[in-house]
Scaffold this motif. Structure first.
Motif, mmCIF file in Angstrom:
data_model
loop_
_atom_site.group_PDB
_atom_site.id
_atom_site.type_symbol
_atom_site.label_atom_id
_atom_site.label_comp_id
_atom_site.label_asym_id
_atom_site.label_seq_id
_atom_site.Cartn_x
_atom_site.Cartn_y
_atom_site.Cartn_z
ATOM 1 N N VAL A 7 -9.807 3.799 2.236
ATOM 2 C CA VAL A 7 -9.171 2.820 1.356
ATOM 3 C C VAL A 7 -8.529 3.542 0.178
ATOM 4 O O VAL A 7 -9.179 4.359 -0.482
ATOM 5 C CB VAL A 7 -10.206 1.796 0.840
ATOM 6 C CG1 VAL A 7 -9.536 0.778 -0.069
ATOM 7 C CG2 VAL A 7 -10.900 1.101 2.001
ATOM 8 N N HIS A 8 -7.249 3.269 -0.053
ATOM 9 C CA HIS A 8 -6.527 3.837 -1.194
ATOM 10 C C HIS A 8 -6.331 2.731 -2.224
ATOM 11 O O HIS A 8 -5.700 1.722 -1.913
ATOM 12 C CB HIS A 8 -5.149 4.342 -0.774
ATOM 13 C CG HIS A 8 -5.175 5.441 0.231
ATOM 14 N ND1 HIS A 8 -4.043 6.011 0.735
ATOM 15 C CD2 HIS A 8 -6.198 6.088 0.813
ATOM 16 C CE1 HIS A 8 -4.369 6.964 1.599
ATOM 17 N NE2 HIS A 8 -5.674 7.018 1.666
ATOM 18 N N SER A 10 -4.622 1.938 -5.699
ATOM 19 C CA SER A 10 -3.627 2.485 -6.631
ATOM 20 C C SER A 10 -3.346 1.457 -7.713
ATOM 21 O O SER A 10 -3.418 0.257 -7.467
ATOM 22 C CB SER A 10 -2.310 2.774 -5.920
ATOM 23 O OG SER A 10 -2.533 3.505 -4.737
ATOM 24 N N ARG A 12 -0.990 -0.793 -9.930
ATOM 25 C CA ARG A 12 0.333 -1.369 -9.726
ATOM 26 C C ARG A 12 1.336 -0.661 -10.632
ATOM 27 O O ARG A 12 0.988 -0.185 -11.711
ATOM 28 C CB ARG A 12 0.306 -2.860 -10.090
ATOM 29 C CG ARG A 12 -0.418 -3.717 -9.081
ATOM 30 C CD ARG A 12 -0.319 -5.187 -9.431
ATOM 31 N NE ARG A 12 -1.153 -5.971 -8.542
ATOM 32 C CZ ARG A 12 -0.789 -6.389 -7.317
ATOM 33 N NH1 ARG A 12 0.412 -6.083 -6.859
ATOM 34 N NH2 ARG A 12 -1.618 -7.087 -6.576
ATOM 35 N N GLN A 57 -11.006 -4.902 10.553
ATOM 36 C CA GLN A 57 -9.872 -5.118 9.636
ATOM 37 C C GLN A 57 -10.187 -6.225 8.643
ATOM 38 O O GLN A 57 -9.937 -6.109 7.439
ATOM 39 C CB GLN A 57 -8.610 -5.511 10.429
ATOM 40 C CG GLN A 57 -7.922 -4.383 11.148
ATOM 41 C CD GLN A 57 -7.107 -3.487 10.232
ATOM 42 O OE1 GLN A 57 -7.011 -3.716 9.029
ATOM 43 N NE2 GLN A 57 -6.546 -2.439 10.801
ATOM 44 N N ALA A 61 -10.491 -5.912 4.486
ATOM 45 C CA ALA A 61 -9.645 -6.733 3.616
ATOM 46 C C ALA A 61 -10.516 -7.529 2.648
ATOM 47 O O ALA A 61 -10.219 -7.634 1.451
ATOM 48 C CB ALA A 61 -8.783 -7.668 4.465
ATOM 49 N N CYS A 64 -12.092 -5.273 -0.067
ATOM 50 C CA CYS A 64 -11.114 -4.914 -1.096
ATOM 51 C C CYS A 64 -10.934 -6.070 -2.073
ATOM 52 O O CYS A 64 -10.909 -5.879 -3.287
ATOM 53 C CB CYS A 64 -9.766 -4.564 -0.472
ATOM 54 S SG CYS A 64 -9.796 -3.000 0.407
ATOM 55 N N THR A 75 -3.543 -2.259 -6.293
ATOM 56 C CA THR A 75 -3.291 -2.638 -4.905
ATOM 57 C C THR A 75 -4.149 -1.746 -4.013
ATOM 58 O O THR A 75 -4.396 -0.585 -4.340
ATOM 59 C CB THR A 75 -1.819 -2.434 -4.515
ATOM 60 O OG1 THR A 75 -1.466 -1.081 -4.786
ATOM 61 C CG2 THR A 75 -0.907 -3.356 -5.284
ATOM 62 N N ALA A 76 -4.602 -2.310 -2.902
ATOM 63 C CA ALA A 76 -5.422 -1.548 -1.966
ATOM 64 C C ALA A 76 -4.721 -1.502 -0.612
ATOM 65 O O ALA A 76 -4.201 -2.508 -0.143
ATOM 66 C CB ALA A 76 -6.798 -2.181 -1.822
ATOM 67 N N THR A 77 -4.662 -0.316 -0.025
ATOM 68 C CA THR A 77 -4.197 -0.170 1.355
ATOM 69 C C THR A 77 -5.266 0.626 2.076
ATOM 70 O O THR A 77 -6.064 1.317 1.433
ATOM 71 C CB THR A 77 -2.861 0.577 1.438
ATOM 72 O OG1 THR A 77 -3.023 1.866 0.841
ATOM 73 C CG2 THR A 77 -1.765 -0.164 0.700
ATOM 74 N N TRP A 78 -5.309 0.517 3.409
ATOM 75 C CA TRP A 78 -6.339 1.269 4.117
ATOM 76 C C TRP A 78 -5.886 1.648 5.514
ATOM 77 O O TRP A 78 -4.962 1.056 6.070
ATOM 78 C CB TRP A 78 -7.639 0.457 4.214
ATOM 79 C CG TRP A 78 -7.497 -0.849 4.892
ATOM 80 C CD1 TRP A 78 -7.591 -1.120 6.218
ATOM 81 C CD2 TRP A 78 -7.208 -2.105 4.265
ATOM 82 N NE1 TRP A 78 -7.390 -2.449 6.458
ATOM 83 C CE2 TRP A 78 -7.158 -3.075 5.281
ATOM 84 C CE3 TRP A 78 -6.993 -2.508 2.941
ATOM 85 C CZ2 TRP A 78 -6.888 -4.422 5.006
ATOM 86 C CZ3 TRP A 78 -6.723 -3.832 2.687
ATOM 87 C CH2 TRP A 78 -6.680 -4.768 3.718
ATOM 88 N N GLU A 79 -6.525 2.688 5.996
ATOM 89 C CA GLU A 79 -6.381 3.087 7.396
ATOM 90 C C GLU A 79 -7.749 2.988 8.032
ATOM 91 O O GLU A 79 -8.739 3.424 7.447
ATOM 92 C CB GLU A 79 -5.888 4.532 7.481
ATOM 93 C CG GLU A 79 -4.423 4.674 7.146
ATOM 94 C CD GLU A 79 -4.038 6.112 6.876
ATOM 95 O OE1 GLU A 79 -4.685 7.020 7.426
ATOM 96 O OE2 GLU A 79 -3.099 6.331 6.093
#
Lengths: 93, 93
Positions: A7-8, A10, A12, A57, A61, A64, A75-79
């Motif tokens: 999870v990244h 960052s 905004r 998934q 979500a 986060c 903001t959170a993004t993930w792989e």
């Protein structure tokens, strides 16, 4: 089934980032004059179990939204990937 | 030429990670009982100029070694990409 989520989190754009600014100043002080901007964030590696890819998934979500990121500032993004080591069957069970 | 480096700084395995442990406890307290482990790290997005891809790679490796990561406790990995927006020629110069 075991999953690994990277999870990244960052900040905004527009949110002040004193840590990033300090690292940027440090790099320029070391002679990297071409550094234009540094933004800092968090990297979280979460190992967890879920029945399926869809369930995993949805779980990430939800994590986060509920704990990992502050949606006002971040903001959170993930792989997501399956943890192969945990899934491997032992050769001689 | 402008480059963007996404640097991931992670604690080496075996190094205690109280932040990750706290986040793991928090997730389990919220009901995500299947969370086995959380490791925390830093994510740095560095925008800088370099002549070539090789020069950019060398610069990031050098930045990690000299400032961004403590090699005793941390490992740094990165992804480098050209900043397309900055390279684009203006339509009407």
């Amino acid at each position: 089934m075991r999953w690994i989520a990277e999870v990244h989190v960052s900040l905004r754009s527009g949110i002040a980032d004193p840590e990033g600014q300090t690292i940027g100043s440090g790099l320029r002080a070391l002679g990297y004059d071409s550094v234009a901007e540094v933004r800092s964030g968090k990297l979280l590696r979460i190992v967890f179990d879920a029945e399926s890819s869809d369930a995993a998934q949805a779980a990430v979500a939800d994590m986060c939204r509920r704990l990992l990121a502050n949606p006002v500032m971040e903001t959170a993004t993930w792989e997501l990937r399956a943890d192969e080591q945990q899934d491997a069957e032992p050769a001689n069970p």
